[in-house]
Design a protein around this motif. Structure first.
Motif, PDB file in Angstrom:
ATOM      1  N   GLN A 191      45.511  36.789  32.171  1.00 32.02           N
ATOM      2  CA  GLN A 191      44.138  37.201  32.432  1.00 32.02           C
ATOM      3  C   GLN A 191      44.072  38.577  33.083  1.00 32.02           C
ATOM      4  O   GLN A 191      44.986  38.977  33.800  1.00 32.02           O
ATOM      5  CB  GLN A 191      43.467  36.184  33.365  1.00 32.02           C
ATOM      6  N   SER A 192      42.985  39.250  32.865  1.00 33.79           N
ATOM      7  CA  SER A 192      42.723  40.520  33.527  1.00 33.79           C
ATOM      8  C   SER A 192      42.295  40.241  34.969  1.00 33.79           C
ATOM      9  O   SER A 192      41.589  39.273  35.233  1.00 33.79           O
ATOM     10  CB  SER A 192      41.610  41.258  32.787  1.00 33.79           C
ATOM     11  N   ALA A 193      42.767  41.090  35.887  1.00 35.57           N
ATOM     12  CA  ALA A 193      42.402  40.922  37.295  1.00 35.57           C
ATOM     13  C   ALA A 193      42.351  42.284  37.961  1.00 35.57           C
ATOM     14  O   ALA A 193      43.015  43.222  37.534  1.00 35.57           O
ATOM     15  CB  ALA A 193      43.408  40.028  38.009  1.00 35.57           C
ATOM     16  N   ASP A 194      41.562  42.380  39.008  1.00 34.26           N
ATOM     17  CA  ASP A 194      41.477  43.616  39.778  1.00 34.26           C
ATOM     18  C   ASP A 194      42.712  43.725  40.664  1.00 34.26           C
ATOM     19  O   ASP A 194      43.050  42.794  41.392  1.00 34.26           O
ATOM     20  CB  ASP A 194      40.210  43.611  40.632  1.00 34.26           C
ATOM     21  N   VAL A 195      43.378  44.855  40.598  1.00 36.06           N
ATOM     22  CA  VAL A 195      44.621  45.040  41.345  1.00 36.06           C
ATOM     23  C   VAL A 195      44.390  45.020  42.850  1.00 36.06           C
ATOM     24  O   VAL A 195      45.276  44.637  43.617  1.00 36.06           O
ATOM     25  CB  VAL A 195      45.342  46.328  40.887  1.00 36.06           C
ATOM     26  N   ASN A 196      43.205  45.368  43.301  1.00 35.24           N
ATOM     27  CA  ASN A 196      42.906  45.399  44.734  1.00 35.24           C
ATOM     28  C   ASN A 196      42.652  44.009  45.320  1.00 35.24           C
ATOM     29  O   ASN A 196      42.730  43.831  46.538  1.00 35.24           O
ATOM     30  CB  ASN A 196      41.700  46.293  45.005  1.00 35.24           C
ATOM     31  N   SER A 197      42.352  43.030  44.468  1.00 37.55           N
ATOM     32  CA  SER A 197      42.045  41.686  44.970  1.00 37.55           C
ATOM     33  C   SER A 197      43.251  40.744  44.905  1.00 37.55           C
ATOM     34  O   SER A 197      43.111  39.560  45.153  1.00 37.55           O
ATOM     35  CB  SER A 197      40.898  41.089  44.154  1.00 37.55           C
TER      36      SER A 197
END
Length: 108
Positions: free
Chosen positions: A26-32
């Motif tokens: 899955q795509s995810a925000d690297v900052n989270s």
């Protein structure tokens, strides 16, 4: 006839590895991300990753993966890529070597 079939088969494999999306990542925000449990691996070229760095990421461009993937063996990773091609190729590369890819981020 056999040569033509073999050629088409080789072209189909190359097309699959590069352009067919990887299933199950899955795509995810690297900052989270929880950086304690996931190692961030930046597979973009050095020119691109230098301009827009990702904090605490291991820079490992696709051209250098074969000789440097041992640095991250046995860890869950998050892939940072510039485009779909880099994402697909790097995730398949890591999976083939038994490294679990949890998520990815595309940096456009």
């Amino acid at each position: 006839m056999v040569v033509m079939i073999l050629t088409l088969l080789i072209l189909a494999v190359i097309y699959y590895k590069r352009y067919i999306p990887v299933v199950g990542v899955q795509s995810a925000d690297v900052n989270s991300l929880d950086k304690e449990s996931v190692k961030v691996v930046d597979v973009r070229d050095y020119n691109e990753s230098y301009k827009d760095p990702v904090v605490e990421a291991v820079n490992m461009p696709i051209a250098y993966m074969k000789r440097n993937y041992h640095e991250i063996a046995g860890k869950n990773i998050h892939v940072v890529a510039a485009d779909e091609l880099e994402k697909n190729m790097s995730i398949r590369f890591f999976r083939k070597r038994g490294i679990h890819v949890t998520s990815y981020t595309l940096m456009n």
